[in-house]
Design a protein around this motif. Sequence first.
Motif, mmCIF file in Angstrom:
data_model
loop_
_atom_site.group_PDB
_atom_site.id
_atom_site.type_symbol
_atom_site.label_atom_id
_atom_site.label_comp_id
_atom_site.label_asym_id
_atom_site.label_seq_id
_atom_site.Cartn_x
_atom_site.Cartn_y
_atom_site.Cartn_z
ATOM 1 N N TYR A 51 17.598 17.705 -20.345
ATOM 2 C CA TYR A 51 16.933 16.492 -20.788
ATOM 3 C C TYR A 51 15.544 16.411 -20.145
ATOM 4 O O TYR A 51 15.347 16.953 -19.049
ATOM 5 N N PRO A 52 14.601 15.737 -20.800
ATOM 6 C CA PRO A 52 13.223 15.728 -20.293
ATOM 7 C C PRO A 52 13.089 15.334 -18.825
ATOM 8 O O PRO A 52 12.300 15.928 -18.097
ATOM 9 N N HIS A 53 13.867 14.336 -18.385
ATOM 10 C CA HIS A 53 13.672 13.874 -17.010
ATOM 11 C C HIS A 53 14.096 14.911 -15.975
ATOM 12 O O HIS A 53 13.809 14.769 -14.796
ATOM 13 N N GLU A 54 14.779 15.979 -16.430
ATOM 14 C CA GLU A 54 15.174 17.032 -15.494
ATOM 15 C C GLU A 54 14.046 18.042 -15.286
ATOM 16 O O GLU A 54 14.146 18.918 -14.440
ATOM 17 N N VAL A 69 17.780 15.717 -10.676
ATOM 18 C CA VAL A 69 17.007 16.660 -9.868
ATOM 19 C C VAL A 69 16.013 17.396 -10.758
ATOM 20 O O VAL A 69 16.352 17.900 -11.819
ATOM 21 N N LYS A 70 14.759 17.431 -10.311
ATOM 22 C CA LYS A 70 13.727 18.132 -11.074
ATOM 23 C C LYS A 70 13.892 19.637 -10.899
ATOM 24 O O LYS A 70 14.184 20.122 -9.812
ATOM 25 N N LEU A 71 13.667 20.362 -11.985
ATOM 26 C CA LEU A 71 13.714 21.810 -11.906
ATOM 27 C C LEU A 71 12.316 22.325 -11.586
ATOM 28 O O LEU A 71 11.328 21.643 -11.763
ATOM 29 N N ASP A 72 12.253 23.561 -11.127
ATOM 30 C CA ASP A 72 10.955 24.131 -10.781
ATOM 31 C C ASP A 72 10.271 24.712 -12.004
ATOM 32 O O ASP A 72 10.903 25.089 -12.982
ATOM 33 N N GLU A 73 8.974 24.764 -11.903
ATOM 34 C CA GLU A 73 8.155 25.401 -12.933
ATOM 35 C C GLU A 73 8.579 26.869 -13.037
ATOM 36 O O GLU A 73 8.735 27.539 -12.018
ATOM 37 N N PRO A 74 8.787 27.403 -14.252
ATOM 38 C CA PRO A 74 9.138 28.819 -14.333
ATOM 39 C C PRO A 74 7.956 29.672 -13.868
ATOM 40 O O PRO A 74 6.798 29.300 -14.056
ATOM 41 N N ALA A 75 8.269 30.811 -13.266
ATOM 42 C CA ALA A 75 7.234 31.627 -12.658
ATOM 43 C C ALA A 75 6.271 32.169 -13.715
ATOM 44 O O ALA A 75 5.077 32.247 -13.496
ATOM 45 N N GLN A 76 6.799 32.564 -14.848
ATOM 46 C CA GLN A 76 5.909 33.090 -15.883
ATOM 47 C C GLN A 76 6.521 32.882 -17.252
ATOM 48 O O GLN A 76 7.692 32.545 -17.383
ATOM 49 N N LEU A 77 5.701 33.097 -18.268
ATOM 50 C CA LEU A 77 6.186 32.945 -19.636
ATOM 51 C C LEU A 77 7.231 34.010 -19.936
ATOM 52 O O LEU A 77 7.054 35.167 -19.594
ATOM 53 N N HIS A 88 22.277 11.221 -21.914
ATOM 54 C CA HIS A 88 21.181 11.695 -21.044
ATOM 55 C C HIS A 88 21.151 10.948 -19.727
ATOM 56 O O HIS A 88 20.593 11.401 -18.752
ATOM 57 N N ARG A 89 21.751 9.750 -19.718
ATOM 58 C CA ARG A 89 21.746 8.977 -18.479
ATOM 59 C C ARG A 89 22.724 9.553 -17.450
ATOM 60 O O ARG A 89 22.725 9.163 -16.299
ATOM 61 N N TRP A 90 23.554 10.473 -17.920
ATOM 62 C CA TRP A 90 24.481 11.121 -17.002
ATOM 63 C C TRP A 90 23.919 12.412 -16.428
ATOM 64 O O TRP A 90 24.425 12.941 -15.467
ATOM 65 N N ALA A 91 22.895 12.932 -17.081
ATOM 66 C CA ALA A 91 22.334 14.209 -16.634
ATOM 67 C C ALA A 91 21.751 14.050 -15.235
ATOM 68 O O ALA A 91 21.326 12.970 -14.853
ATOM 69 N N ARG A 92 21.740 15.142 -14.487
ATOM 70 C CA ARG A 92 21.316 15.031 -13.092
ATOM 71 C C ARG A 92 19.829 14.717 -13.011
ATOM 72 O O ARG A 92 19.043 15.049 -13.889
ATOM 73 N N GLN A 127 7.454 19.522 -19.005
ATOM 74 C CA GLN A 127 7.508 18.493 -20.044
ATOM 75 C C GLN A 127 6.335 18.655 -21.014
ATOM 76 O O GLN A 127 6.490 18.536 -22.222
ATOM 77 N N GLN A 128 5.169 18.964 -20.429
ATOM 78 C CA GLN A 128 3.993 19.129 -21.271
ATOM 79 C C GLN A 128 4.147 20.359 -22.184
ATOM 80 O O GLN A 128 3.722 20.359 -23.324
ATOM 81 N N ARG A 129 4.801 21.409 -21.669
ATOM 82 C CA ARG A 129 5.068 22.585 -22.502
ATOM 83 C C ARG A 129 5.971 22.223 -23.673
ATOM 84 O O ARG A 129 5.794 22.719 -24.778
ATOM 85 N N VAL A 130 6.983 21.368 -23.391
ATOM 86 C CA VAL A 130 7.874 20.938 -24.477
ATOM 87 C C VAL A 130 7.049 20.217 -25.540
ATOM 88 O O VAL A 130 7.227 20.430 -26.743
ATOM 89 N N GLY A 131 6.108 19.369 -25.068
ATOM 90 C CA GLY A 131 5.234 18.654 -26.001
ATOM 91 C C GLY A 131 4.439 19.613 -26.874
ATOM 92 O O GLY A 131 4.275 19.392 -28.078
ATOM 93 N N ILE A 132 3.962 20.703 -26.272
ATOM 94 C CA ILE A 132 3.189 21.695 -27.030
ATOM 95 C C ILE A 132 4.095 22.404 -28.043
ATOM 96 O O ILE A 132 3.731 22.576 -29.204
ATOM 97 N N ALA A 133 5.299 22.777 -27.576
ATOM 98 C CA ALA A 133 6.253 23.440 -28.475
ATOM 99 C C ALA A 133 6.579 22.539 -29.655
ATOM 100 O O ALA A 133 6.650 22.988 -30.799
ATOM 101 N N ARG A 134 6.753 21.250 -29.381
ATOM 102 C CA ARG A 134 7.075 20.306 -30.452
ATOM 103 C C ARG A 134 5.919 20.207 -31.451
ATOM 104 O O ARG A 134 6.125 20.180 -32.661
ATOM 105 N N ALA A 135 4.687 20.153 -30.904
ATOM 106 C CA ALA A 135 3.527 20.037 -31.784
ATOM 107 C C ALA A 135 3.401 21.267 -32.675
ATOM 108 O O ALA A 135 3.017 21.172 -33.834
#
Lengths: 278, 282
Positions: free
Chosen positions: A158-161, B270-278, B264-268, A167-175
């Motif tokens: 989900y977005p908040h995760e 915790v923020k995930l990290d930015e992926p290292a590369q495409l 979605h209100r049940w989803a955790r 999140q911005q990448r998802v926005g680009i993918a959606r566009a």
Amino acid sequence: MSVFKRSSRDAMAGGPAVVLDANEPEIKVEHVSVRFDGKKGAAPVVALQDVSLDIRQGEFISLVGPSGCGKTTLLRTIADLQQPSSGRITVRGQTPREIRLQKKYGIVFQNPVLYDWRTVRRNVCMPMELKGVPKKTRTATVTEMLELVGLYHFGKKYPHELSGGMQQRVGIARALAIKPEILLMDEPFSALDEFTKEKLNEDLLKIWNKTNKTILFVTHNISEAVFLSDRVVVLSPHPGRVSAIVDITLPRPRGLAIKNTPEFGALVAKVRNSFEGV
Amino acid sequence: MEPNRKQDSNRLATFVWVLALILIWELGATLVAQTKRTPENVLPHLYQIVESVFSTKLVNGSQTAFQIVLANAGITLARAGIGFMLGAAIGFLLALLMNLMKTVEKIAFPYLMIIQMIPILGMAPIVLAVTKDIDKSRVIIAAILTFYPVATNTLAGFKAVPGEKLELMHVIAASKFEIYRKLLIPSCIPYFFTGLKVSAPMAITASILVDTLQGGGGLGTMLSQSLKHAMTIYVFWQIVFLSAIVGILSYHLMSVIEKLAAPHRWARKVKLDEPAQLDEPA
């Protein structure tokens, strides 16, 4: 809620596809002015004054300028979110409204504007649902788009995760999912930290390379604009007007290392020196 | 784990509160037992109330105190439930109409507020006089109390949708129907449930109050009969606790339904990290 006013007639629009002459600009902005009425008795605010601009198909063009220079207003006018007070905008020989109703625009805002009750996959899917794309195609396209922005493994989240950059990448993918002809980006990375921003800049160029869209990119970051663009349109405030258009002659494909070259520095300086009345 | 720790501390706080309440109640009951002639009419010990629940003594010749309470609770709660669902549906539709048409909002909103300001005890006899039926009155009063919080909260939910989300829909040429279906209605769900959580206990209270108007059965009727000593006072105490428990449960039931409706209100969190590369597409 002004957004709703014209929606009831949306279904009737459409129109024939226009074949573009190779030399004909994709977007023609001719003498466009936008004025906002001031509050009771106050003078109207001139957001844009007599702006003219031609954008070629497949071009990456940036609008830069300080706050109040009308760069976002210009993008919104092209997106049919704002009507010009005078002047004319033609996109592929049609009005912005016609182009919008044919779903040929993709838009990315400063905020990701994701639907928090939908997973990443279903967020990317949403515009295709509106377009009536069959389910099988939708699934395939979502996968393709998520691979393009490097989020294939995050489809069920989900977005908040996700982090702000993701999140911005998802926005680009959606566009990009509805295969728009023109991608409008309104300060998409300005809320991100410098490292994430540079990474997304690089990725955006890769995506642009693969998809060949016309991209109109609004930013207040000169270095970002120079790094990304074919041309940088410099806007100056009070009233908003084009004060210069700088050709970015740097070779492509560009990597972040290009930022260390003297040519890059010279172009950044050239853009910076083009501002008037700041 | 941050979220778990927060949940634990919440549970601890609830536990301490309940414990404190029991302590205060028992202190009061001990005091009352020493000073009053019939302490159970003022404040009995909690164990006495629990005992009365399990007592097999027939109170009215055929039923125990608890059987009386349960039988009457069925009537009252069923009516409260019907009224609540009716009110929730009307409230949601009204919010939708008010959001669709500014004139409806302008015309309806002041009247809604006035209806809400009339005390139930003032409104109930009127409704009873009009319908001439205690069952219908229960349903109608519960519905009236429910629809206002639901309508106002849902309307607030519609209005809280950020402009950018609407503009996105505009740029991709969504129709009004699609905007409601894909954006506005899903966005207002948490607000809708806030309204439901406020009104669920209110609907139960209202239904009990309406009972007291007529002797046709129901928790309210038994409550007043018990208070007038027409039957054991423990019926009264059992009803007090039962309605409190059902009121709290009705609130939590709404929370559970909300979580089912909005996974979605049940989803955790915790923020995930930015992926290292495409990921390069295969």
